[in-house]
Design a protein around this motif. Structure first.
Motif, PDB file in Angstrom:
ATOM      1  N   UNK A 188      28.295  63.574 -15.584  1.00  0.00           N
ATOM      2  CA  UNK A 188      28.806  62.556 -14.673  1.00  0.00           C
ATOM      3  C   UNK A 188      29.862  61.692 -15.370  1.00  0.00           C
ATOM      4  N   UNK A 189      30.823  61.258 -14.571  1.00  0.00           N
ATOM      5  CA  UNK A 189      31.850  60.352 -15.092  1.00  0.00           C
ATOM      6  C   UNK A 189      31.334  58.921 -15.099  1.00  0.00           C
ATOM      7  N   UNK A 190      32.066  58.045 -15.797  1.00  0.00           N
ATOM      8  CA  UNK A 190      31.668  56.642 -15.846  1.00  0.00           C
ATOM      9  C   UNK A 190      31.692  56.041 -14.454  1.00  0.00           C
ATOM     10  N   UNK A 241      18.540  52.147  -5.894  1.00  0.00           N
ATOM     11  CA  UNK A 241      18.375  53.588  -5.734  1.00  0.00           C
ATOM     12  C   UNK A 241      17.789  54.199  -6.995  1.00  0.00           C
ATOM     13  N   UNK A 242      18.258  53.770  -8.141  1.00  0.00           N
ATOM     14  CA  UNK A 242      17.718  54.287  -9.395  1.00  0.00           C
ATOM     15  C   UNK A 242      16.236  53.963  -9.537  1.00  0.00           C
ATOM     16  N   UNK A 243      15.869  52.729  -9.227  1.00  0.00           N
ATOM     17  CA  UNK A 243      14.459  52.338  -9.366  1.00  0.00           C
ATOM     18  C   UNK A 243      13.578  53.083  -8.380  1.00  0.00           C
ATOM     19  N   UNK A 244      14.098  53.358  -7.178  1.00  0.00           N
ATOM     20  CA  UNK A 244      13.312  54.106  -6.189  1.00  0.00           C
ATOM     21  C   UNK A 244      13.079  55.544  -6.618  1.00  0.00           C
ATOM     22  N   UNK A 245      13.951  56.069  -7.461  1.00  0.00           N
ATOM     23  CA  UNK A 245      13.813  57.458  -7.903  1.00  0.00           C
ATOM     24  C   UNK A 245      12.829  57.615  -9.055  1.00  0.00           C
ATOM     25  N   UNK A 246      12.338  56.549  -9.600  1.00  0.00           N
ATOM     26  CA  UNK A 246      11.316  56.649 -10.613  1.00  0.00           C
ATOM     27  C   UNK A 246      11.822  56.415 -12.026  1.00  0.00           C
ATOM     28  N   UNK A 247      10.883  56.311 -12.933  1.00  0.00           N
ATOM     29  CA  UNK A 247      11.201  55.977 -14.320  1.00  0.00           C
ATOM     30  C   UNK A 247      11.994  57.077 -15.008  1.00  0.00           C
ATOM     31  N   UNK A 248      11.727  58.356 -14.648  1.00  0.00           N
ATOM     32  CA  UNK A 248      12.453  59.451 -15.301  1.00  0.00           C
ATOM     33  C   UNK A 248      13.945  59.369 -15.016  1.00  0.00           C
ATOM     34  N   UNK A 249      14.307  59.051 -13.778  1.00  0.00           N
ATOM     35  CA  UNK A 249      15.724  58.960 -13.418  1.00  0.00           C
ATOM     36  C   UNK A 249      16.367  57.745 -14.087  1.00  0.00           C
ATOM     37  N   UNK A 250      15.643  56.647 -14.124  1.00  0.00           N
ATOM     38  CA  UNK A 250      16.174  55.454 -14.807  1.00  0.00           C
ATOM     39  C   UNK A 250      16.432  55.769 -16.282  1.00  0.00           C
ATOM     40  N   UNK A 251      15.525  56.513 -16.892  1.00  0.00           N
ATOM     41  CA  UNK A 251      15.699  56.885 -18.292  1.00  0.00           C
ATOM     42  C   UNK A 251      16.918  57.794 -18.465  1.00  0.00           C
ATOM     43  N   UNK A 252      17.115  58.731 -17.555  1.00  0.00           N
ATOM     44  CA  UNK A 252      18.298  59.593 -17.621  1.00  0.00           C
ATOM     45  C   UNK A 252      19.577  58.764 -17.514  1.00  0.00           C
ATOM     46  N   UNK A 253      19.550  57.809 -16.601  1.00  0.00           N
ATOM     47  CA  UNK A 253      20.721  56.940 -16.417  1.00  0.00           C
ATOM     48  C   UNK A 253      21.033  56.161 -17.700  1.00  0.00           C
ATOM     49  N   UNK A 254      20.014  55.615 -18.307  1.00  0.00           N
ATOM     50  CA  UNK A 254      20.224  54.814 -19.516  1.00  0.00           C
ATOM     51  C   UNK A 254      20.680  55.680 -20.688  1.00  0.00           C
ATOM     52  N   UNK A 255      20.179  56.910 -20.762  1.00  0.00           N
ATOM     53  CA  UNK A 255      20.563  57.791 -21.864  1.00  0.00           C
ATOM     54  C   UNK A 255      22.016  58.235 -21.754  1.00  0.00           C
ATOM     55  N   UNK A 256      22.519  58.371 -20.531  1.00  0.00           N
ATOM     56  CA  UNK A 256      23.861  58.895 -20.334  1.00  0.00           C
ATOM     57  C   UNK A 256      24.877  57.810 -19.989  1.00  0.00           C
ATOM     58  N   UNK A 257      24.426  56.575 -19.954  1.00  0.00           N
ATOM     59  CA  UNK A 257      25.337  55.480 -19.628  1.00  0.00           C
ATOM     60  C   UNK A 257      26.308  55.272 -20.785  1.00  0.00           C
ATOM     61  N   UNK A 258      27.574  55.210 -20.450  1.00  0.00           N
ATOM     62  CA  UNK A 258      28.598  55.072 -21.482  1.00  0.00           C
ATOM     63  C   UNK A 258      29.016  53.612 -21.621  1.00  0.00           C
TER      64      UNK A 258
END
Length: 1298
Positions: free
Chosen positions: A1269-1271, A1281-1298
């Motif tokens: 994904x791009x920035x 939306x991220x919080x509704x998708x669960x902790x795994x998705x939030x973790x993915x977001x934080x790991x790939x956040x630039x």
């Protein structure tokens, strides 16, 4: 000592106190009691009062406990006293023994006091929790009572104790003390089920996550302790039956976790140890307790799920080989389908291991294969057969090239020190396929294996399986020859031969294991010792025979001598037995009994029955004390008709008995009222339980499978046996008619005979009627109290079938001899049979069993039709109409009965029904005939002649509603709707809406059925063609087109289906459009014309259509179904100008395409897949629209279809290259919207929509999308939306956040 009443008796009594005086007195008493009150004593006293009080007194005590005038300090003291009392009570109880009822009652009473104080909020709750939780752990029963009384819930207790040291071990030990008890109480099972649900239930709540974690740790410790006791300590631990306390899905997750834990617990065994010991871990050698625990783990799991769990554990964890292999043995034996799955898994491990030189996979494959082979050829192939079948076929072997073959030989070479002789011989005698230039590798391995066999002192004789009885006999004969030679030498020299002495020293395994057992074979010893006895005594004197072995030999020889002396002095009649075989002796006893019956000698009959009994026990080799039991204690018998484990000896005995009964019944001796020999004979047979199965199976086969081929005397014999069959079995049978799909039958054997008696052909009907007449005739002579016992001897199923056949033969073959026999029956029995007329609901299924045209050629189709119509209209309908006060309701009920029977006949058919036996094939053929019979036209005629029914709803809609209410599961509803349309498609289509074309229409119920019931057959976003055409035909037959317009408005799903199947429905839509005043319906003509024009050329969609957008979307699907060559070009053109209505049309088209992908069996799956890929490539914004608007299609699509849309679309995207879509700014947010919708649907419906492998694919897909994904795409993601998708998705977001 004076009583209290005597002391105060002399005081002046005040009759009336003022209110003020009462208050002062009350306060004084309260102060006095409070000052002198000991809380501990008071609590104990109140608890005892609660225990012995009535409900009214308990109410008073409640008021006292929660009295408002108590101070906070007093309330707290009372509370603390209650807590300390209950803790002291549980401390004094031993953990190893269950609490007695008195202690439980005291605990309940003390908790009752605490709960009452809690309700009035008279104390500090944290203080109570501290007092209760200061203990290392509470007793399980106290925890459950506190939970049930809402004083301290179980999850609160676990949360409070989460950080306590030693709590996990202590609480798991407390649970184990209850698990290890044989009598598990209901409260414990409820609490354990609650713990199970805590451990597997998914939640986002932080506190509940903590509870889930600690609960799982507790249960893991418990299961480890259980497994240790089962395997290491060989203890018996009873299983926990949670099926009535936990939902199946919860249990499935729990058992999967337990299985993973057990397989990986204590991985201490090496592979070499497993190779040596795995023969001790077969199913037959495991403890019963361990196998029960294993089988419980398999209770809720399918074979595929078990294999998948096994794969995961083997790939990710170190395992305990004993647990893994013993569990594998249990699963292979108890799950028939698992054998094939594990075979395929082993092959896949071999291929992967040989291709990648992965030794670990090869070890697993060979260990698994050898373990399965140990269970026997009925479960899995023998090891030599498996090895040969796996590696010897050039087209199948996973070692088909030089690289893989070299890896195989290297692995086998490394295994040589640990392989048994059986495995080494298999590798040598049945070598694998050898690729070119690899012969030297195999030759070197064979030389090494032969050397190892020589070290093991095992000859290579090619006999890979254990020696059978014949081979052992030959070996024993050879040993006996050696013994005779030794005895001859001993007799000549009076010395033990040197060969025997050498064998006892240098060949001790042979001497002790083979020579001595044959030498010491028990026999009747002579009074004067012979040479063999002297030889044995000589060996005993030089201590070459162990004392224990010699002592057992003498005891066995004495027993043989006793047997030899039995029956030395024979009576004259018994002397001939010596010259006869056992079967001939039995026949002699039967002949003697028959002679006594013919002579009508009652005393001799009893004697010969006793003699016959003893001979039966001898012939069948049955121990009297073990195998015989009285008929009063007879138990249920399981009959497996085609796969019964019955010896040929038993079947010969049964045939002899039946032949005897045939001779007796043929001579008419059973007609004598003065003799009771049948009761005596069948009572004797009733005592021999081992004979029941064989006898009942033979009777069943003769009646049900061979009946139409039997002669009259055979039928008479069978009827005679059926009268007395209750002496063999009175408690019922469980009967499996075949090994195919036929369901097991349960009930009285005699009732099942009449229930399953075939009527399909003329020959079977004649046999059935003759058997029934003979049975009734025999019954009249043999049974005294027939009227009082009619429910057993003449059950309703018999009377119904008898009346049906009697009416059929009376109408179609009045001169037949079979009818003449009815007149000879006793009038009292005939009155019982015809006491209640055969009901119409029972006549219908019997009539449906008749095969037309008749294979025997005796019943023509015309004759059968005349009989059916005459019976239905002249017998049942006419009689119903002539009854006083009878209305049309009873006649409509008869139509409903016929409709229901037709529906059940359709529901019983499965489209993938492939019978595996002759019985199944005949039943399937009969059901196909039932499906094609002419009773649907009969129903049609009945309905047309009925006239007015329910003035509010049509008769058919009421019937459909009633049938659908009986079905609960989705599968049942789907089968039912398919069956409904199979029936009603042959009826006038308007019947769903009204009973007659001239009647007014009430559309509420039909619309409800269309919208909610009929959608059960939809696997896509529309009705199938057959259902759509029938419903549209019904609308076209309505007199008022306004009614049709209302239906289409109330049922948009029907209109959508009509547009999808426009090729078939255009002629039905056209009249509705032309007569309608609704512009939306009139505009449908433009769509039909456009679809027709698209057959030959590319035509863009009409502009500014006034119809609903989904109608045009359905038309696009119809072009897809026609495989129109212009569809792709049309989509390409419209996608360029996708705005407003056209964008909504394409959005609907996309959703319908996704619905086509729900089932891979869909005919248009490939076309829909390609069309969706093209659409999303041309217009990526469609994905965003679908993700945002999927819930807007709730009124249009069936609920179960709509629920699958997010999951299906995500899986579709995960398996496709998405480079074009990924450039969209909203792509990632669209995926998360779909993912969120999927999670919400799973939470709302509690359904497992996604399989484990699909979850893996989906999570991997989302990870890849986040990584690429791009920035801007990441910044575009809403936080909620991220919080509704669960902790795994939030973790993915934080790991790939630039």
């Amino acid at each position: 000592m004076a009583t209290f009443e005597e002391i105060i008796g002399s005081r002046q009594k005040v009759d009336i106190l003022s209110q003020k005086s009462r208050e002062e007195l009350k306060n004084a008493v309260v102060q006095l009691v409070s000052f002198h009150c000991d809380n501990t004593v008071a609590v104990t006293e109140v608890a005892d009062l609660v225990s012995s009080s009535t409900e009214r007194e308990k109410g008073v005590l409640k008021l006292c406990i929660s009295e408002d005038d108590q101070t906070e300090v007093n309330s707290m003291h009372t509370l603390e006293a209650s807590v300390r009392s209950v803790l002291a009570l549980t401390r004094n109880s031993q953990t190893e023994t269950p609490l007695d009822q008195e202690t439980k009652k005291k605990i309940k009473n003390l908790v009752f006091m605490m709960q009452e104080l809690l309700d009035k909020q008279k104390f500090n709750r944290p203080r109570v929790l501290n007092l209760l939780c200061n203990e290392e752990t509470l007793q399980g029963y106290l925890i459950w009572v506190l939970h049930k009384e809402d004083v301290m819930t179980l999850n609160t207790y676990l949360s409070f104790k989460a950080s306590s040291q030693g709590f996990l071990v202590a609480f798991s030990s407390e649970l184990y003390s209850n698990v290890s008890r044989s009598d598990k109480e209901c409260w414990f099972l409820e609490m354990f089920a609650l713990l199970v649900s805590y451990s597997v239930t998914a939640t986002r709540d932080t506190d509940l996550v903590k509870v889930k974690k600690i609960t799982k740790q507790i249960l893991d410790l418990l299961h480890q302790k259980i497994l240790d006791d089962l395997t290491l300590n060989s203890k018996t631990v009873n299983i926990l039956d949670l099926t009535t306390y936990c939902p199946s899905e919860i249990l499935k997750q729990y058992y999967q976790g337990q299985l993973s834990l057990w397989l990986a617990h204590r991985p201490v065994l090496k592979v070499s140890d497993a190779l040596k010991q795995q023969k001790d871990w077969t199913f037959s050698r495991l403890s019963l307790s361990l196998t029960l625990w294993y089988k419980q783990l398999l209770l809720t799991l399918e074979p595929e799920e078990v294999l998948e769990q096994l794969k995961v554990v083997m790939e990710t964890q170190e395992v305990n080989w004993q647990t893994v292999l013993s569990f594998l043995s249990t699963t292979v034996v108890c799950m028939p389908r698992f054998s094939e799955l594990i075979r395929e898994y082993i092959i896949s491990l071999l291929r992967d291991g040989l291709e990648s030189s992965n030794v670990e996979n090869l070890v697993i494959a060979f260990l698994f294969a050898r373990q399965c082979c140990l269970e026997g050829p009925h479960v899995f192939a023998t090891y030599p057969d498996w090895y040969q079948g796996t590696f010897s076929e050039v087209n199948l072997t996973p070692a088909g090239n030089r690289k893989t073959f070299t890896c195989l030989i290297k692995f086998l070479t490394d295994m040589v020190p640990y392989d048994s002789s059986l495995h080494l011989k298999a590798h040598i005698v049945r070598p694998p396929f050898v690729p070119p230039k690899c012969r030297d590798l195999l030759t070197d391995y064979i030389m090494l294996a032969k050397t190892r066999l020589a070290d093991l002192k095992q000859p290579l004789d090619g006999k890979l399986e254990d020696q059978d009885q014949e081979s052992r006999k030959k070996v024993n004969e050879q040993i006996e020859e050696d013994i005779q030679k030794a005895i001859t030498l001993f007799e000549a020299s009076r010395k033990i031969p040197s060969s025997v002495m050498e064998a006892s020293i240098f060949r001790k395994p042979y001497y002790v294991g083979k020579f001595l057992p044959v030498l010491l074979k028990p026999r009747a010893l002579p009074d004067i010792p012979d040479t063999r006895m002297k030889f044995i005594d000589a060996l005993k004197q030089v201590e070459k025979i162990p004392s224990t072995l010699y002592g057992n030999y003498l005891i066995a020889c004495k027993a043989e001598s006793s047997k030899l002396l039995e029956g030395v002095f024979l009576e004259e009649e018994e002397e001939m037995d010596i010259e006869l075989s056992e079967a001939e002796q039995l026949q002699l006893r039967l002949d003697q009994l028959l002679a006594a019956i013919l002579n009508q000698s009652s005393s001799r009959i009893v004697e010969h029955c006793s003699s016959l009994r003893e001979k039966l026990l001898t012939v069948l080799n049955i121990d009297t004390n073990r195998a015989v039991q009285a008929k009063t204690s007879s138990s249920s018998v399981e009959l497996n008709i085609d796969a019964a484990d019955i010896s040929s000896q038993k079947m010969k005995v049964v045939d002899q008995l039946l032949e005897f009964l045939a001779q007796a019944s043929q001579r008419g001796v059973h007609m004598s009222d003065s003799l009771m020999w049948p009761q005596d004979l069948f009572t004797v047979l009733g005592e021999i339980m081992e004979l029941h199965t064989a006898f009942l199976i033979r009777i069943w086969k003769l009646v049900i499978e061979q009946g139409c081929e039997l002669d009259c005397h055979h039928i008479r014999t069978l009827s005679f046996c059926l009268v007395y069959i209750d002496h063999l079995n009175t408690s019922g049978v469980t009967l499996q008619a075949c090994q195919g799909v036929c369901p097991a039958l349960q009930g009285k054997f005699l009732h099942l005979i009449w229930q399953e008696l075939p009527l399909s052909t003329s020959s079977w009907r004649k046999f059935a009627f003759r058997l029934m007449v003979e049975y009734v005739d025999s019954l009249g002579h043999c049974v005294r109290k027939i009227y009082s016992e009619r429910q057993y001897f003449l059950p309703m199923v018999f009377c119904n079938k008898f009346q049906f056949l009697y009416g059929l033969f009376k109408d179609l073959s009045a001169e037949d001899d079979v009818n003449n026999d009815v007149g000879l029956l006793k009038e009292d029995i005939k009155s019982i049979i015809f006491q209640t007329k055969l009901p119409f609901r029972e006549w219908i299924p019997l009539a449906m069993k008749i095969m037309t045209p008749d294979p025997d050629g005796e019943l023509s189709l015309a004759e059968w039709q005349v009989h059916v119509y005459a019976t239905v209209f002249n017998s049942y309908l006419l009689e119903a109409s002539l009854l006083d006060g009878c209305s049309k309701e009873s006649q409509w009920e008869m139509c409903g009965v016929l409709f229901t029977k037709l529906l059940h006949a359709e529901c019983s058919l499965s489209p993938n029904f492939f019978p595996e036996c002759e019985t199944c094939r005949s039943r399937c053929k009969l059901r196909q005939i039932e499906k094609q019979h002419f009773f649907i036209p009969v129903l049609h005629t009945m309905v047309l002649n009925m006239g007015l029914g329910d003035q509010r709803n049509s008769w058919l809609s009421n019937q459909i509603k009633a049938e659908m209410e009986k079905r609960k599961s989705k599968l049942e509803k789907e089968f039912c709707v398919n069956a409904i349309f199979s029936v009603i498609s042959c009826l006038p289509a308007y019947l769903l809406f009204k009973d007659s074309p001239s009647l007014p229409v009430v559309l509420d119920l039909p619309c409800q059925i269309i919208n909610h019931s009929f959608t059960a057959v939809c696997t896509c976003g529309y009705f199938p063609a057959r259902e759509t055409i029938h419903l549209m035909q019904g609308l076209g037959q309505l007199a008022n087109y306004r009614d049709a317009e209302i239906v289409l408005q109330e049922c948009p799903f029907l209109l959508l289906s009509a547009m999808v199947h426009i090729e078939f429905t255009k002629n039905l839509i056209m009249p509705l459009c032309l007569s309608s005043t609704n512009p939306k319906l009139r505009e449908l003509m433009k769509i039909t014309d456009w679809v027709e024009s698209c057959k030959t050329r590319t035509v863009v969609m009409p502009l500014e259509l006034k119809v609903d957008d989904y109608c045009v979307s359905g038309a696009l699907i119809s072009l897809l179904h026609r495989r129109s060559s212009s569809l792709r070009q049309i989509i390409r053109i419209e996608a360029r100008a996708s705005e407003g209505q056209k964008h909504r049309i394409l959005e609907g088209y996309a959703i319908l395409l996704v619905s086509e992908l729900i089932s891979v069996k869909n005919t248009f799956y490939g076309e829909a897949e390609q069309a969706l890929e093209d659409l999303l490539s041309l217009e990526p914004a469609i994905l965003t629209s679908v993700a945002n608007d999927v819930r807007n299609w709730v009124p249009l699509l069936p609920e179960h279809v709509l629920h699958m849309i997010p999951h299906t679309l995500l899986i579709f995207l995960a398996k496709r290259p998405i480079s074009k879509l990924q450039n969209s700014l909203s792509f990632l947010s669209s995926l998360l919207l779909l993912y969120k919708e999927l999670l919400q649907l799973m939470e709302e419906t509690s359904e497992n929509m996604v399989q484990m492998n699909e979850w893996v694919i989906l999570i991997k897909f989302l990870e890849d999308c986040f990584k690429s994904a791009t920035r801007e795409q990441l910044q575009n993601l809403p936080k909620d939306l991220l919080s509704d998708c669960g902790a795994d998705i939030v973790l993915l977001y934080q790991q790939n956040k630039r």
